[in-house]
Motif scaffolding. Structure first.
Motif, PDB file in Angstrom:
ATOM      1  N   GLU A  27       0.826  -1.207   0.000  1.00 17.18           N
ATOM      2  CA  GLU A  27       0.000   0.000   0.000  1.00 17.18           C
ATOM      3  C   GLU A  27       0.865   1.264   0.000  1.00 17.18           C
ATOM      4  O   GLU A  27       0.527   2.252  -0.647  1.00 17.18           O
ATOM      5  CB  GLU A  27      -0.963  -0.026   1.181  1.00 17.18           C
ATOM      6  N   TRP A  60      -8.056 -11.702  -6.499  1.00 17.27           N
ATOM      7  CA  TRP A  60      -7.837 -10.261  -6.647  1.00 17.27           C
ATOM      8  C   TRP A  60      -7.634  -9.895  -8.121  1.00 17.27           C
ATOM      9  O   TRP A  60      -8.238  -8.964  -8.622  1.00 17.27           O
ATOM     10  CB  TRP A  60      -6.630  -9.844  -5.810  1.00 17.27           C
ATOM     11  N   GLN A  63     -11.055 -10.408 -10.327  1.00 19.74           N
ATOM     12  CA  GLN A  63     -12.318  -9.791  -9.934  1.00 19.74           C
ATOM     13  C   GLN A  63     -12.963  -9.094 -11.135  1.00 19.74           C
ATOM     14  O   GLN A  63     -12.276  -8.725 -12.090  1.00 19.74           O
ATOM     15  CB  GLN A  63     -12.100  -8.823  -8.771  1.00 19.74           C
ATOM     16  N   THR A  65     -14.421  -6.199 -11.372  1.00 18.74           N
ATOM     17  CA  THR A  65     -14.117  -4.771 -11.491  1.00 18.74           C
ATOM     18  C   THR A  65     -12.622  -4.592 -11.733  1.00 18.74           C
ATOM     19  O   THR A  65     -11.846  -5.542 -11.621  1.00 18.74           O
ATOM     20  CB  THR A  65     -14.530  -4.023 -10.209  1.00 18.74           C
ATOM     21  N   ARG A  68      -7.498  -2.923  -8.248  1.00 21.14           N
ATOM     22  CA  ARG A  68      -6.947  -1.737  -7.587  1.00 21.14           C
ATOM     23  C   ARG A  68      -6.006  -2.185  -6.476  1.00 21.14           C
ATOM     24  O   ARG A  68      -6.282  -3.140  -5.766  1.00 21.14           O
ATOM     25  CB  ARG A  68      -8.070  -0.876  -6.999  1.00 21.14           C
ATOM     26  N   GLU A  70      -5.395  -0.988  -3.600  1.00 24.66           N
ATOM     27  CA  GLU A  70      -5.954  -0.948  -2.252  1.00 24.66           C
ATOM     28  C   GLU A  70      -6.890  -2.119  -1.951  1.00 24.66           C
ATOM     29  O   GLU A  70      -7.241  -2.350  -0.796  1.00 24.66           O
ATOM     30  CB  GLU A  70      -6.645   0.393  -1.980  1.00 24.66           C
ATOM     31  N   ASP A  71      -7.291  -2.882  -2.951  1.00 23.68           N
ATOM     32  CA  ASP A  71      -8.181  -4.029  -2.726  1.00 23.68           C
ATOM     33  C   ASP A  71      -7.437  -5.308  -2.369  1.00 23.68           C
ATOM     34  O   ASP A  71      -8.040  -6.271  -1.897  1.00 23.68           O
ATOM     35  CB  ASP A  71      -9.038  -4.297  -3.960  1.00 23.68           C
ATOM     36  N   ARG A  73      -5.487  -6.245   0.018  1.00 19.81           N
ATOM     37  CA  ARG A  73      -5.584  -6.679   1.423  1.00 19.81           C
ATOM     38  C   ARG A  73      -6.872  -7.472   1.673  1.00 19.81           C
ATOM     39  O   ARG A  73      -6.884  -8.436   2.427  1.00 19.81           O
ATOM     40  CB  ARG A  73      -5.511  -5.465   2.344  1.00 19.81           C
ATOM     41  N   ARG A  74      -7.943  -7.068   1.041  1.00 22.50           N
ATOM     42  CA  ARG A  74      -9.235  -7.743   1.213  1.00 22.50           C
ATOM     43  C   ARG A  74      -9.186  -9.209   0.751  1.00 22.50           C
ATOM     44  O   ARG A  74      -9.879 -10.063   1.288  1.00 22.50           O
ATOM     45  CB  ARG A  74     -10.283  -6.984   0.389  1.00 22.50           C
ATOM     46  N   PHE A  75      -8.379  -9.485  -0.245  1.00 22.81           N
ATOM     47  CA  PHE A  75      -8.308 -10.825  -0.812  1.00 22.81           C
ATOM     48  C   PHE A  75      -7.241 -11.699  -0.154  1.00 22.81           C
ATOM     49  O   PHE A  75      -7.342 -12.912  -0.163  1.00 22.81           O
ATOM     50  CB  PHE A  75      -8.037 -10.741  -2.327  1.00 22.81           C
TER      51      PHE A  75
END
Length: 76
Positions: A27, A60, A63, A65, A68, A70-71, A73-75
């Motif tokens: 990040e 990730w 996906q 969309t 990005r 910043e996404d 970490r979510r994955f």
């Protein structure tokens, strides 16, 4: 603390870092001023994160969309 050679973090040093720290570094690199070394370090970070969680990493990338930074970490 990561092992450094002439001020550059090495892939070997990244292997010893916690996953959360790798994501923090990822990040941080998103907003750094471009240098010739930046894509190399970002590649090392992505390689290590993919090794640790290939399913999350691929999710990730795949996906629906736009991918990005910043996404990630979510994955992972």
């Amino acid at each position: 603390m990561p092992k450094k050679t002439t001020g550059i973090t090495t892939p070997e040093a990244l292997r010893n870092m916690a996953t959360g720290k790798l994501l923090d570094l990822w990040e941080t690199t998103s907003s750094m001023r471009y240098t010739p070394e930046l894509p190399i370090v970002r590649g090392w970070l992505l390689d290590e994160l993919e090794i640790r969680n290939p399913a999350g990493f691929n999710a990730w990338l795949n996906q629906e969309t736009a991918v990005r930074d910043e996404d990630l970490r979510r994955f992972i």
